[in-house]
Scaffold this motif. Structure first.
Motif, PDB file in Angstrom:
ATOM      1  N   ALA A  53      32.582  -9.886  18.078  1.00 28.36           N
ATOM      2  CA  ALA A  53      32.443 -11.215  18.685  1.00 28.36           C
ATOM      3  C   ALA A  53      32.770 -11.178  20.176  1.00 28.36           C
ATOM      4  O   ALA A  53      32.073 -11.796  20.992  1.00 28.36           O
ATOM      5  CB  ALA A  53      33.352 -12.202  17.965  1.00 28.36           C
ATOM      6  N   GLU A  54      33.828 -10.441  20.564  1.00 34.24           N
ATOM      7  CA  GLU A  54      34.223 -10.402  21.977  1.00 34.24           C
ATOM      8  C   GLU A  54      33.168  -9.734  22.846  1.00 34.24           C
ATOM      9  O   GLU A  54      32.900 -10.172  23.972  1.00 34.24           O
ATOM     10  CB  GLU A  54      35.554  -9.664  22.131  1.00 34.24           C
ATOM     11  CG  GLU A  54      36.022  -9.566  23.577  1.00 34.24           C
ATOM     12  CD  GLU A  54      37.453  -9.081  23.717  1.00 34.24           C
ATOM     13  OE1 GLU A  54      37.780  -8.501  24.766  1.00 34.24           O
ATOM     14  OE2 GLU A  54      38.248  -9.287  22.764  1.00 34.24           O
ATOM     15  N   PHE A  55      32.536  -8.672  22.338  1.00 32.46           N
ATOM     16  CA  PHE A  55      31.583  -7.919  23.142  1.00 32.46           C
ATOM     17  C   PHE A  55      30.124  -8.167  22.736  1.00 32.46           C
ATOM     18  O   PHE A  55      29.223  -7.484  23.229  1.00 32.46           O
ATOM     19  CB  PHE A  55      31.891  -6.422  23.048  1.00 32.46           C
ATOM     20  CG  PHE A  55      33.237  -6.041  23.604  1.00 32.46           C
ATOM     21  CD1 PHE A  55      33.583  -6.369  24.899  1.00 32.46           C
ATOM     22  CD2 PHE A  55      34.161  -5.369  22.815  1.00 32.46           C
ATOM     23  CE1 PHE A  55      34.832  -6.021  25.420  1.00 32.46           C
ATOM     24  CE2 PHE A  55      35.404  -5.022  23.318  1.00 32.46           C
ATOM     25  CZ  PHE A  55      35.743  -5.348  24.630  1.00 32.46           C
ATOM     26  N   ALA A  56      29.891  -9.156  21.842  1.00 29.81           N
ATOM     27  CA  ALA A  56      28.539  -9.517  21.399  1.00 29.81           C
ATOM     28  C   ALA A  56      27.771  -8.300  20.863  1.00 29.81           C
ATOM     29  O   ALA A  56      26.658  -8.006  21.268  1.00 29.81           O
ATOM     30  CB  ALA A  56      27.756 -10.177  22.541  1.00 29.81           C
ATOM     31  N   LEU A  57      28.376  -7.588  19.900  1.00 34.48           N
ATOM     32  CA  LEU A  57      27.786  -6.379  19.339  1.00 34.48           C
ATOM     33  C   LEU A  57      27.021  -6.697  18.055  1.00 34.48           C
ATOM     34  O   LEU A  57      27.484  -7.492  17.231  1.00 34.48           O
ATOM     35  CB  LEU A  57      28.879  -5.346  19.026  1.00 34.48           C
ATOM     36  CG  LEU A  57      29.806  -4.950  20.187  1.00 34.48           C
ATOM     37  CD1 LEU A  57      30.834  -3.938  19.698  1.00 34.48           C
ATOM     38  CD2 LEU A  57      29.013  -4.390  21.353  1.00 34.48           C
ATOM     39  N   SER A  58      25.874  -6.058  17.886  1.00 31.39           N
ATOM     40  CA  SER A  58      25.138  -6.174  16.629  1.00 31.39           C
ATOM     41  C   SER A  58      25.845  -5.371  15.548  1.00 31.39           C
ATOM     42  O   SER A  58      26.751  -4.579  15.819  1.00 31.39           O
ATOM     43  CB  SER A  58      23.712  -5.649  16.797  1.00 31.39           C
ATOM     44  OG  SER A  58      23.731  -4.236  16.972  1.00 31.39           O
ATOM     45  N   LYS A  59      25.390  -5.545  14.302  1.00 28.57           N
ATOM     46  CA  LYS A  59      25.979  -4.787  13.205  1.00 28.57           C
ATOM     47  C   LYS A  59      25.726  -3.285  13.398  1.00 28.57           C
ATOM     48  O   LYS A  59      26.584  -2.458  13.091  1.00 28.57           O
ATOM     49  CB  LYS A  59      25.403  -5.250  11.860  1.00 28.57           C
ATOM     50  CG  LYS A  59      25.888  -6.623  11.445  1.00 28.57           C
ATOM     51  CD  LYS A  59      27.379  -6.577  11.111  1.00 28.57           C
ATOM     52  CE  LYS A  59      27.887  -7.907  10.602  1.00 28.57           C
ATOM     53  NZ  LYS A  59      27.870  -8.959  11.651  1.00 28.57           N
ATOM     54  N   THR A  60      24.549  -2.932  13.882  1.00 26.93           N
ATOM     55  CA  THR A  60      24.269  -1.522  14.117  1.00 26.93           C
ATOM     56  C   THR A  60      25.210  -0.950  15.181  1.00 26.93           C
ATOM     57  O   THR A  60      25.737   0.165  15.030  1.00 26.93           O
ATOM     58  CB  THR A  60      22.799  -1.329  14.553  1.00 26.93           C
ATOM     59  OG1 THR A  60      21.949  -1.887  13.551  1.00 26.93           O
ATOM     60  CG2 THR A  60      22.478   0.146  14.741  1.00 26.93           C
ATOM     61  N   GLU A  61      25.448  -1.696  16.255  1.00 21.34           N
ATOM     62  CA  GLU A  61      26.377  -1.239  17.303  1.00 21.34           C
ATOM     63  C   GLU A  61      27.795  -1.130  16.760  1.00 21.34           C
ATOM     64  O   GLU A  61      28.541  -0.200  17.091  1.00 21.34           O
ATOM     65  CB  GLU A  61      26.324  -2.189  18.493  1.00 21.34           C
ATOM     66  CG  GLU A  61      25.040  -2.099  19.293  1.00 21.34           C
ATOM     67  CD  GLU A  61      24.903  -3.186  20.333  1.00 21.34           C
ATOM     68  OE1 GLU A  61      24.285  -2.932  21.383  1.00 21.34           O
ATOM     69  OE2 GLU A  61      25.416  -4.313  20.098  1.00 21.34           O
ATOM     70  N   GLN A  62      28.183  -2.084  15.921  1.00 17.19           N
ATOM     71  CA  GLN A  62      29.509  -1.995  15.303  1.00 17.19           C
ATOM     72  C   GLN A  62      29.600  -0.751  14.412  1.00 17.19           C
ATOM     73  O   GLN A  62      30.636  -0.068  14.379  1.00 17.19           O
ATOM     74  CB  GLN A  62      29.788  -3.259  14.486  1.00 17.19           C
ATOM     75  CG  GLN A  62      29.963  -4.518  15.321  1.00 17.19           C
ATOM     76  CD  GLN A  62      30.149  -5.752  14.483  1.00 17.19           C
ATOM     77  OE1 GLN A  62      30.874  -5.742  13.489  1.00 17.19           O
ATOM     78  NE2 GLN A  62      29.489  -6.849  14.852  1.00 17.19           N
ATOM     79  N   GLY A  63      28.524  -0.461  13.698  1.00 18.94           N
ATOM     80  CA  GLY A  63      28.516   0.745  12.872  1.00 18.94           C
ATOM     81  C   GLY A  63      28.693   2.002  13.699  1.00 18.94           C
ATOM     82  O   GLY A  63      29.357   2.954  13.280  1.00 18.94           O
TER      83      GLY A  63
END
Length: 424
Positions: A53-63
């Motif tokens: 949420a803080e860095f506006a990351l997609s699920k793929t980026e979080q993965g």
């Protein structure tokens, strides 16, 4: 240092009570370090919604935040094992702990996706040196007949850490935020590192630990070459890869699933995510004892039914109508999978000579950590493109594949050699 540390010690000084005490203290200390290891590792998954949420990351980026750690962690397995065989376990254990604690603290200073990826990669270096050193330390301080039970206890602490992490991290995230949470956990790493350095016992004599089974100790290059040429080592690496997909997949994506799909609060997610890990901790410990006691010569008979049962329970988990039902079947699936852990890792750990245990288990762990590279990002991609159902369905397939690979692995130590051909 290493297995030669006790060559001057007379065997008659090593009473059964002293041998048991050495094993008990060693297992206890290594369990403590593994708990901190997994809390450090799992808290990234618990913090992913806040970081995303803080860095506006997609699920793929979080993965990718999980996968970049796992990739570097994988690459460090064999070097870590070779270093443990070459320089001894104690020093490498402490160096590893110092490094990963430092990068845990630095995670709280990250300013975006790129900095997080770099820090988590360096964190992977620190943690990647640890497994080979821990297996080496345990092999030097236990007798072969009790080794799988001891290893089962040590590896049960992985699940204890995975279970405790949500319970510890979720309240800290609520109170302090994700950055300060990483600093608090880093401080715990400093304390356990000091205890490890001060209290780890000296190794058993080679005649008790089995370190003399190869005769003269091979050089690190020769020992690694023998391990690399062994088909059995790679079979177990493949088996560990497929079965470890389950653990990495659950650790990474269950917290996000419970919050986003089931509407569970962060604190309640911490509780629900903790239950399966804590239960798996108990069954991994029990599985080590069962394997040593009843199945050390019949690994397939033990492992294959457990993996197939796990797959069935995962199907029921996906069909559950409520968060409680999902967690119940998830807990049962991981409990059964935990029983199989030492059937998968116990054979190479029992069969490899202690002189090359670091290198050998490093290679086996390469397979296990390949799962850590694949599961987070593949499941994240499946969530982005399809659904959480598709992502968790991947774990059913890999668990069944593990049962198929278990058909071809050796069952007895005499079938597991460091020659280039083995009986199956």
């Amino acid at each position: 240092m290493g297995s030669t540390e006790t060559t001057a010690v007379h065997l008659d000084e090593w009473t059964p009570a002293r041998v048991r005490r050495t094993a008990t203290v060693t297992v206890g200390l290594l369990m403590g370090v593994w708990v901190v290891d997994y809390v450090d590792r799992v808290m990234m998954a618990v913090a992913l919604p806040s970081i995303g949420a803080e860095f506006a990351l997609s699920k793929t980026e979080q993965g990718w935040l999980i996968t970049v750690f796992s990739l570097v962690y994988l690459l460090c397995q064999i070097p870590g094992g070779v270093l443990a065989d070459r320089f001894g376990a104690r020093r490498l254990l402490v160096v590893s702990l110092v490094l990963w604690t430092a990068f845990t603290a630095l995670t709280g200073l990250a300013w975006g996706l790129v900095s997080l990826l770099v820090i988590r990669a360096l964190f992977g270096v620190g943690q990647g040196l640890f497994p080979g050193a821990s297996f080496k330390a345990l092999a030097e301080r236990t007798t072969p007949g009790r080794r799988a039970t001891a290893a089962g206890s040590m590896l049960a602490s992985n699940q204890l850490g995975a279970g405790l992490a949500p319970l510890v991290v979720a309240p800290l995230l609520v109170v302090f935020g994700w950055r300060h949470t990483f600093w608090v956990v880093a401080a715990a790493g400093v304390l356990i590192g000091l205890a490890l350095w001060a209290l780890l016992p000296r190794p058993l004599p080679a005649a008790l630990s089995g370190a003399d089974r190869l005769g003269a100790k091979p050089t690190s290059g020769a020992g690694l070459a023998m391990v690399i040429r062994s088909p059995s080592v790679w079979k177990f690496a493949a088996l560990f890869c497929t079965t470890n997909m389950l653990g990495y997949g659950m650790i990474t994506w269950v917290p996000s699933y419970l919050m986003e799909e089931r509407g569970i609060s962060l604190l309640n997610t911490g509780v629900l995510a903790a239950i399966p890990g804590l239960v798996m901790c108990l069954t991994t410990f029990a599985g080590g004892w069962l394997f040593d006691r009843f199945f050390h010569d019949r690994a397939r008979l033990y492992v294959i039914p457990l993996l197939l049962c796990t797959a069935v329970l995962l199907v029921l988990m996906l069909r559950a109508d409520s968060a409680a039902g999902f967690t119940t079947y998830q807990t049962l699936a991981l409990a059964v999978a935990g029983l199989s852990t030492m059937g998968i890792l116990g054979m190479p750990f029992r069969a490899l000579p202690p002189a090359v245990i670091g290198s050998g288990m490093g290679v086996v762990n390469v397979g296990g950590q390949m799962a850590g590279v694949l599961a987070p990002v593949l499941m994240g991609w499946l969530v982005d493109r399809f659904s959480y159902t598709a992502a968790f369905g991947l774990l059913i397939g890999t668990t069944v594949l593990g049962a198929l690979i278990a058909v071809i692995v050796p069952q007895r130590p005499e079938q597991f050699s460091l020659a280039t051909k083995e009986a199956v």
